[in-house]
Design an enzyme around this catalytic site. Structure first.
Site, PDB file in Angstrom:
ATOM      1  N   HIS A  47      62.393  30.369 -10.008  1.00 58.45           N
ATOM      2  CA  HIS A  47      62.913  31.733 -10.087  1.00 58.45           C
ATOM      3  C   HIS A  47      63.531  31.979 -11.469  1.00 58.45           C
ATOM      4  CE1 HIS A  47      65.177  35.348  -9.134  1.00 58.45           C
ATOM      5  NE2 HIS A  47      66.329  34.722  -9.309  1.00 58.45           N
ATOM      6  N   HIS A  71      71.050  32.464 -15.119  1.00 60.35           N
ATOM      7  CA  HIS A  71      71.775  33.571 -14.489  1.00 60.35           C
ATOM      8  C   HIS A  71      72.362  33.233 -13.123  1.00 60.35           C
ATOM      9  CE1 HIS A  71      67.965  34.402 -12.279  1.00 60.35           C
ATOM     10  NE2 HIS A  71      68.747  35.000 -11.400  1.00 60.35           N
ATOM     11  N   GLU A  75      76.989  31.187 -10.155  1.00 61.77           N
ATOM     12  CA  GLU A  75      77.064  31.672  -8.784  1.00 61.77           C
ATOM     13  C   GLU A  75      76.761  30.567  -7.759  1.00 61.77           C
ATOM     14  OE1 GLU A  75      77.825  34.641  -7.807  1.00 61.77           O
ATOM     15  OE2 GLU A  75      77.048  34.820  -5.764  1.00 61.77           O
ATOM     16  N   ASP A  76      75.712  29.822  -8.025  1.00 59.99           N
ATOM     17  CA  ASP A  76      75.167  28.955  -6.969  1.00 59.99           C
ATOM     18  C   ASP A  76      75.258  27.461  -7.237  1.00 59.99           C
ATOM     19  OD1 ASP A  76      74.442  31.193  -5.548  1.00 59.99           O
ATOM     20  OD2 ASP A  76      72.419  31.288  -6.380  1.00 59.99           O
ATOM     21  N   ASP A 161      65.717  39.929 -12.631  1.00 56.88           N
ATOM     22  CA  ASP A 161      66.035  39.133 -11.443  1.00 56.88           C
ATOM     23  C   ASP A 161      65.515  39.840 -10.194  1.00 56.88           C
ATOM     24  OD1 ASP A 161      67.388  37.200  -9.811  1.00 56.88           O
ATOM     25  OD2 ASP A 161      69.033  38.637  -9.547  1.00 56.88           O
TER      26      ASP A 161
HETATM   27 MN    MN Z   1      68.452  35.407  -9.225  1.00 55.27          MN
END
Ligand code: MN
Length: 735
Positions: A47, A71, A75-76, A161
């Site tokens: 991704h 990106h 966040e993850d 995205d």
């Molecule tokens: Mn994404």
């Protein structure tokens, strides 16, 4: 996809350092997402690579492509912003931070959980659909604007995205697909449109539509596929023909077929209320020429070779769209008797049309081409950035945005909860025209959030708008008055103007009819045969004849002159009611010398003037005046112009006496002026009587005039009516 492929796709202007930055970002992302999988089962880093690839295709700078790779890390994964700042510098870190804040947007309010892309199952919520959308839009707008105010590149990363998430949406459960697709259509596609990034906009729309309305999508897609080969052949042929024709005119142009997008076809079907078959034959080509003057020359060439279709021409070069899109649009009937849409633009316009805001970085590839407009917008964003820290509340933030670019749109709701995107300052009338042209025409009032508002009300983001319509009728001329501020959008203006153009025929018809009837009445003409008159002036129908009179294409003068001609051929002319008495008939060649009554007159032997010729008198010593034709060589040679006098042929035998009444407010010199006008037309006054009412000062002047024909009568009446204080001059009815 492998990192090697991405490296090959990077823009050619990238330096070695740029490429190294991208590669390093990949290594970090790959490591951080290790073990994570997408819904498709692919490694998560796929991704990241895909998003970076979209950004590379837009030719964004290396920092943006690197941020695209990273990106989702903050966040993850375990990677922190500080890690990024340390390893990649402030620029990349702040881009990732911006995207992270946008990514977390759906979690802000409870209702929005349902729209979360990769989150858990939707929570139950009891808010109405409308409130949900409203909350979502306000909150996401706030976040979006905040992010944009920091850096428009953040939003471009977010769009990339979303685009890749949409491309891989098939792997999510159907319920999620529909919600994410709807959000894409509601927010992300309009956002891409707002930034002018057509390349992303159309794909988001087609993908969104595919999941929101799969039946319609499949139907259009399969119908398009049926004729694909044939259509492509036709387009190639059309492009070649246009290129040929332009080359003959000395214009170098790139011409190619323009693919049709499914969602745009669907919307056109909806808008025009027609089935796919009605649009099937519509093909489009794009013509790219060097500069703006050549755009217009090329348009002229296209229009001379193929018949343009009325109402399909739009000049977006002179009037750019709200997102600064420029092009000439037209449609012609091509040689295969099918419609061909043609767009004409320069390479710069093309770049901007395809890549919008992102085109700025593409320009930089070649030379240091500076887009002033863009710089201005970025400057504004910088200022906004400075005070944004003080602003916590979303509504306060939105209100603070008074000017420019990203804040010049408002988002309002239809009663059904659909979101409409309008420029700031838009009114209920703009709203009505955006819903439907007919609603616009019949708009008479509006309710905003349930309360009546004036039509000049400026809509605010979040307003729910309901239009109150009349059953029939049209727009008011006031709507076009810029001082009243009733209409903001070009689209509404154009629709209103179009309406008046159509109405104009009706109005001209009524006006023309009234003008003619009045003139006939004034001249005392009854039962004038209109059909032969209309035919004489080449109008098929009497109505067309009225319209021509009403809009001034056909003057009353010409009509009256024609009537005078008809008169001569007639056995019973209009003026027979008062034939001139025999004893008063002057000799056929009676000559009147203005101001020299009683002077001896003879006709010149050299040019032998006949009645009807333009003539002039020459005053001799002792032999009175000699009358010459005006073009007589002897007259042209006369040095002493003072000896020339104005003369005219006397009233011819076929003169008619006509009673005329003049109504006027009495004034000094009124009678003299009337006499001068009449004499000036070469008309004799047979009789005069004047009555002045002492109470009202109104003078009634009854004249008996000796006129040649009704054309002359019409002229005299006109001139009398134009005298100061004269109210009316008309022929009195016989009897
Ligand atoms: Mn994404």
């Amino acid at each position: 996809m492998q990192i090697e492929q991405l490296l090959v796709h990077l823009p050619p202007y990238y330096t070695l350092a740029d490429k190294t930055l991208v590669e390093r970002a990949y290594r970090v992302a790959e490591k951080a997402h290790q073990g994570q999988k997408r819904a498709s089962g692919e490694p998560y880093v796929q991704h990241c690579l895909a998003v970076a690839d979209i950004l590379a295709e837009l030719r964004m700078p290396a920092a943006v492509v690197a941020a695209g790779l990273l990106h989702d890390t903050v966040e993850d994964t375990d990677v922190t912003l500080d890690d990024l700042r340390r390893d990649f510098g402030e620029e990349v870190a702040s881009l990732v931070d911006g995207v992270t804040k946008l990514v977390s947007l759906p979690r802000v309010s409870r209702a929005d959980n349902a729209l979360q892309e990769e989150g858990g199952p939707a929570e139950d919520f009891h808010a109405s659909e409308w409130e949900r959308k409203r909350a979502l839009t306000n909150e996401s707008l706030r976040k979006t604007f905040l992010a944009m105010s920091k850096d428009v590149r953040v939003v471009i990363i977010k769009l990339a995205d979303r685009l890749h998430n949409m491309r891989t949406l098939a792997h999510l459960p159907p319920e999620k697909q529909r919600r994410i697709a709807q959000q894409t259509l509601d927010i992300f596609a309009p956002l891409a449109n707002r930034l002018g990034i057509w390349q992303i906009k159309w794909e988001l729309e087609d993908l969104g539509f595919r999941y929101v309305n799969p039946e319609a999508y499949k139907e259009i897609a399969s119908k398009l596929a049926e004729r694909r080969t044939e259509r492509e052949k036709e387009l190639t042929r059309a492009s070649e023909r246009i290129r040929e024709v332009l080359a003959e005119a000395g214009i170098q142009a790139k011409v190619y077929g323009r693919p049709k997008h499914i969602y745009s076809i669907y919307r056109k079907m909806q808008r025009k209320g027609v089935p796919f078959e009605a649009l099937r034959d519509v093909r489009g080509v794009r013509v790219i020429v060097d500069d703006i003057p050549t755009c217009y020359t090329a348009l002229g060439v296209v229009h001379t070779h193929w018949k343009p279709i009325p109402g399909e021409f739009d000049d977006y070069i002179a009037n750019p769209k709200d997102n600064s899109y420029q092009s000439l649009h037209t449609a012609v009937l091509f040689e295969d008797r099918k419609v061909l849409e043609v767009q004409i633009r320069t390479p710069e316009m093309h770049q901007r049309a395809e890549y919008g805001v992102a085109a700025h970085w593409r320009y930089k590839e070649g030379d240091s081409h500076l887009d002033e407009d863009f710089e201005r917008k970025i400057n504004w964003l910088r200022q906004l950035m400075e005070w944004q820290q003080d602003v916590a509340d979303a509504s306060e933030f939105l209100q603070g945005m008074k000017t420019d670019f990203f804040d010049d749109r408002i988002y309002v709701f239809t009663p059904r909860g659909d979101i409409l995107d309008l420029p700031v300052g838009a009114t209920p009338i703009d709203f009505a025209y955006h819903i439907h042209t007919e609603i616009g025409h019949r708009c008479r009032g509006a309710k905003v959030n349930g309360k009546l508002v004036p039509l000049s009300y400026k809509l605010q983001t979040g307003d729910q708008v309901e239009i109150l319509t009349a059953r029939r009728g049209g727009p008011s001329r006031d709507w076009l008055n810029p001082h009243l501020g009733l209409v903001k959008t070009q689209r509404a203006r154009a629709k209103i103007r179009q309406w008046f153009k159509r109405q104009a025929r009706e109005q001209n018809l009524t006006h023309g009819k009234a003008v003619l009837e009045r003139e006939f009445r004034r001249l005392g003409l009854e039962a004038v045969a209109l059909e032969p008159l209309a035919r004489y002036f080449n109008y098929q129908a009497v109505d067309d004849f009225y319209v021509a009179v009403g809009c001034g294409d056909l003057s009353l003068n010409r009509i009256v002159n024609r009537l005078a001609e008809v008169e001569k051929e007639k056995e019973k002319p209009y003026l027979t009611a008062h034939p001139r008495s025999a004893e008063k008939t002057p000799p056929e060649d009676e000559i009147t010398i203005m101001g020299l009554k009683g002077m001896l007159i003879q006709r010149a032997k050299c040019c032998n003037p006949a009645p009807g010729d333009p003539i002039v008198g020459y005053v001799t010593r002792g032999r009175g005046a000699v009358i010459h034709r005006q073009d007589c060589p002897n007259i042209l040679r006369v040095r002493d112009k003072g000896r020339l006098v104005q003369v005219s042929w006397g009233v011819p035998t076929q003169a008619y006496t006509v009673p005329v009444r003049v109504q006027a407010y009495d004034r000094d010199g009124l009678m003299k002026d009337i006499a001068v006008v009449i004499a000036d037309e070469g008309v004799n006054i047979e009789n005069v009587s004047v009555k002045v009412s002492e109470k009202t000062g109104l003078a009634l002047i009854n004249l008996v005039l000796s006129v040649r024909d009704i054309a002359q009568l019409s002229r005299v009446l006109n001139r009398l009516e134009n005298l100061p204080n004269v109210l009316e001059a008309f022929r009195q009815r016989a009897g």
